[in-house]
Design a protein around this motif. Structure first.
Motif, PDB file in Angstrom:
ATOM      1  N   GLU A 213       0.831  -1.191   0.000  1.00  0.00           N
ATOM      2  CA  GLU A 213       0.000   0.000   0.000  1.00  0.00           C
ATOM      3  C   GLU A 213       0.872   1.251   0.000  1.00  0.00           C
ATOM      4  N   LEU A 214       0.495   2.227  -0.836  1.00  0.00           N
ATOM      5  CA  LEU A 214       1.234   3.477  -0.921  1.00  0.00           C
ATOM      6  C   LEU A 214       1.077   4.279   0.366  1.00  0.00           C
ATOM      7  N   VAL A 215       2.226   4.662   0.943  1.00  0.00           N
ATOM      8  CA  VAL A 215       2.223   5.553   2.108  1.00  0.00           C
ATOM      9  C   VAL A 215       2.234   6.998   1.634  1.00  0.00           C
ATOM     10  N   GLY A 216       3.133   7.296   0.703  1.00  0.00           N
ATOM     11  CA  GLY A 216       3.222   8.653   0.170  1.00  0.00           C
ATOM     12  C   GLY A 216       4.636   9.004  -0.227  1.00  0.00           C
ATOM     13  N   GLY A 217       4.852  10.293  -0.449  1.00  0.00           N
ATOM     14  CA  GLY A 217       6.160  10.801  -0.833  1.00  0.00           C
ATOM     15  C   GLY A 217       6.926  11.357   0.349  1.00  0.00           C
ATOM     16  N   CYS A 218       7.918  12.177   0.046  1.00  0.00           N
ATOM     17  CA  CYS A 218       8.834  12.647   1.086  1.00  0.00           C
ATOM     18  C   CYS A 218       8.126  13.411   2.193  1.00  0.00           C
ATOM     19  N   ASP A 219       7.295  14.374   1.819  1.00  0.00           N
ATOM     20  CA  ASP A 219       6.655  15.208   2.841  1.00  0.00           C
ATOM     21  C   ASP A 219       5.784  14.383   3.782  1.00  0.00           C
ATOM     22  N   ILE A 220       4.993  13.480   3.232  1.00  0.00           N
ATOM     23  CA  ILE A 220       4.106  12.657   4.055  1.00  0.00           C
ATOM     24  C   ILE A 220       4.911  11.754   4.983  1.00  0.00           C
ATOM     25  N   VAL A 221       5.951  11.120   4.433  1.00  0.00           N
ATOM     26  CA  VAL A 221       6.774  10.219   5.244  1.00  0.00           C
ATOM     27  C   VAL A 221       7.457  10.986   6.368  1.00  0.00           C
ATOM     28  N   MET A 222       7.997  12.172   6.066  1.00  0.00           N
ATOM     29  CA  MET A 222       8.698  12.943   7.096  1.00  0.00           C
ATOM     30  C   MET A 222       7.737  13.408   8.187  1.00  0.00           C
ATOM     31  N   ASP A 223       6.523  13.816   7.790  1.00  0.00           N
ATOM     32  CA  ASP A 223       5.531  14.214   8.794  1.00  0.00           C
ATOM     33  C   ASP A 223       5.153  13.028   9.682  1.00  0.00           C
ATOM     34  N   MET A 224       4.967  11.854   9.062  1.00  0.00           N
ATOM     35  CA  MET A 224       4.598  10.664   9.834  1.00  0.00           C
ATOM     36  C   MET A 224       5.742  10.215  10.738  1.00  0.00           C
ATOM     37  N   ALA A 225       6.969  10.343  10.260  1.00  0.00           N
ATOM     38  CA  ALA A 225       8.118   9.966  11.089  1.00  0.00           C
ATOM     39  C   ALA A 225       8.217  10.878  12.303  1.00  0.00           C
ATOM     40  N   ALA A 226       7.981  12.166  12.096  1.00  0.00           N
ATOM     41  CA  ALA A 226       8.090  13.131  13.199  1.00  0.00           C
ATOM     42  C   ALA A 226       6.999  12.925  14.242  1.00  0.00           C
ATOM     43  N   SER A 227       5.805  12.540  13.803  1.00  0.00           N
ATOM     44  CA  SER A 227       4.683  12.379  14.735  1.00  0.00           C
ATOM     45  C   SER A 227       4.618  10.997  15.372  1.00  0.00           C
ATOM     46  N   GLY A 228       5.429  10.055  14.882  1.00  0.00           N
ATOM     47  CA  GLY A 228       5.380   8.689  15.385  1.00  0.00           C
ATOM     48  C   GLY A 228       4.419   7.799  14.628  1.00  0.00           C
ATOM     49  N   GLU A 229       3.711   8.385  13.630  1.00  0.00           N
ATOM     50  CA  GLU A 229       2.729   7.604  12.875  1.00  0.00           C
ATOM     51  C   GLU A 229       3.383   6.563  11.975  1.00  0.00           C
ATOM     52  N   LEU A 230       4.604   6.840  11.506  1.00  0.00           N
ATOM     53  CA  LEU A 230       5.264   5.890  10.621  1.00  0.00           C
ATOM     54  C   LEU A 230       5.594   4.605  11.377  1.00  0.00           C
ATOM     55  N   ALA A 231       6.135   4.745  12.576  1.00  0.00           N
ATOM     56  CA  ALA A 231       6.427   3.556  13.386  1.00  0.00           C
ATOM     57  C   ALA A 231       5.143   2.804  13.718  1.00  0.00           C
ATOM     58  N   ALA A 232       4.072   3.548  14.011  1.00  0.00           N
ATOM     59  CA  ALA A 232       2.801   2.908  14.335  1.00  0.00           C
ATOM     60  C   ALA A 232       2.249   2.149  13.126  1.00  0.00           C
ATOM     61  N   LEU A 233       2.386   2.735  11.932  1.00  0.00           N
ATOM     62  CA  LEU A 233       1.905   2.074  10.723  1.00  0.00           C
ATOM     63  C   LEU A 233       2.702   0.803  10.448  1.00  0.00           C
ATOM     64  N   LEU A 234       4.013   0.864  10.625  1.00  0.00           N
ATOM     65  CA  LEU A 234       4.850  -0.319  10.425  1.00  0.00           C
ATOM     66  C   LEU A 234       4.455  -1.429  11.387  1.00  0.00           C
TER      67      LEU A 234
END
Length: 404
Positions: A213-234
């Protein structure tokens, strides 16, 4: 005779002095089409002993590149008695074969690819263009990648060597979470590069996928990494032990090129001051003295990047007098977009010239930065300009950094 690598202008003069007609082949290590043209010209050199075929690394042998007004790669210059009789831009094996064959046989190069046949069956096989890949086949390859690796990053370059600052930032975000991933270099696969835009309905790169599933591009990934959402999604998609799961998947698929799981410097991030390359850039001193000198170079680079000009171009020469075609092309692209920028002549400072490669994890020049963030080199800038994205990208980076 085999391909000869040019180190200085004297090598070209010696080839011309031999009395043979000469093909100068300008190439760059980052250019994927050059790898194929290497094989084509190598076969021609073997089949046409009366022709001198010389390879010139365009960004290294500056004086020869400048002398023949080369601004792109691959690029071929055909010489007879030292005079330029023809030029060829781009990866066009049939045209190269025709022109080189005509030159070797005593005439000026042909102007069309049909003017001469390939000198041998092997050369013909090497120069035969591949047929276009249909959409279903491209989508099938994309689906295969997404179904075989839980984390896939379609990017410019590789996990070990990102070829744009945006790709480098996503790589760094994944590595910070200990995530191993399959990287796909869209610069080396035009079919996937174009097909994925339609597959995902997402127009830009990099593109990050987790479990297909597509997460997104650079801006979306960086925002999710900063908020902790990227780790939660993984964790949600792969379980709490997602780092081990991703590492096992990459290891199992090691027959295909994948990114290294060990962290590497992100594009734009300084390398450790104690590295041997940084020490060499600072003058070759060893031990604590070398580390201190390297640290001083890094501090100078940071000062240049944080100076009054938010857009900085590290180039060969100056905007008024570029010392290589690649630098000139970037200058012209920025000027055409009305972008004001500062510049630094890396030919005037060897310590900065070598140290910036380590700082940015980017091996060639020119290098363009916006407020200290690496945009890329000539190839990236020219692609962005051709796509109409250069001016808007610079403005977007200004805005993003203003609100960060």
């Amino acid at each position: 005779m085999p391909l000869q690598d040019v180190k200085t202008a004297a090598d070209v003069a010696a080839a011309v002095g031999s009395g043979k007609p000469v093909v100068l082949y300008f190439w760059a290590s980052w250019c994927e089409p050059c790898k194929h043209m290497d094989a084509v010209l190598g076969q021609l050199a073997a089949d046409l002993p009366g022709l001198a075929c010389l390879r010139v690394e365009a960004e290294v042998v500056d004086d020869v590149t400048l002398q023949y007004d080369v601004t792109t790669v691959p690029y071929f210059v055909f010489l007879k008695s030292g005079a330029v009789v023809e030029r060829l831009e781009g990866a066009d094996p049939p045209a190269l074969t025709a022109k080189a064959t005509a030159l070797a046989r005593g005439g000026q190069p042909a102007t069309t690819s049909s003017a001469a046949a390939a000198p041998s069956a092997a050369a013909a096989a090497a120069t035969a263009p591949a047929g276009p890949e249909d959409k279903a086949a491209v989508f099938g390859r994309i689906s295969f990648l997404l179904s075989n690796w839980p984390v896939v990053l379609f990017m410019k370059g590789s996990g070990e060597q990102p070829r744009c600052g945006f790709s480098g930032k996503v790589v760094a975000a994944l590595q910070k979470l200990g995530v191993s991933f399959k990287s796909v270099d869209i610069l080396s696969d035009e079919a996937v590069r174009q097909g994925l835009k339609e597959y995902s309905n997402w127009p830009t790169y990099p593109q990050l996928y987790i479990k297909g599933e597509l997460v997104g591009g650079c801006d979306i990934v960086m925002d999710m990494a900063a908020s902790g959402e990227l780790a939660a999604l993984l964790a949600d998609k792969m379980g709490p032990d997602y780092a081990a799961v991703s590492a096992a998947a990459v290891a199992a698929g090691s027959s295909a090129p994948a990114s290294a799981s060990a962290p590497a410097p992100a594009a734009g991030a300084p390398a450790p001051a104690s590295s041997s390359a940084a020490a060499a850039a600072a003058g070759g001193a060893g031990g604590e003295g070398g580390a201190a000198a390297a640290g001083a170079v890094q501090d100078r680079i940071k000062a240049l990047l944080s100076g009054p000009q938010p857009v900085m171009l590290f180039m060969k020469g100056s905007p008024e007098a570029p010392r290589c075609g690649f630098s000139r092309k970037v200058v012209e692209a920025l000027q055409a977009e009305g972008v004001e920028f500062g510049s630094f002549d890396i030919l005037s400072d060897e310590a900065v010239r070598q140290g910036l490669k380590e700082y940015s994890n980017w091996p060639t020049y020119p290098q363009l930065y916006v407020r200290g963030e690496l945009v890329g080199g000539c190839d990236i800038v020219m692609e962005m300009k051709a796509a109409g994205e250069l001016g808007s990208t610079v403005k977007e980076m200004f805005h993003r950094m203003d609100v960060a």
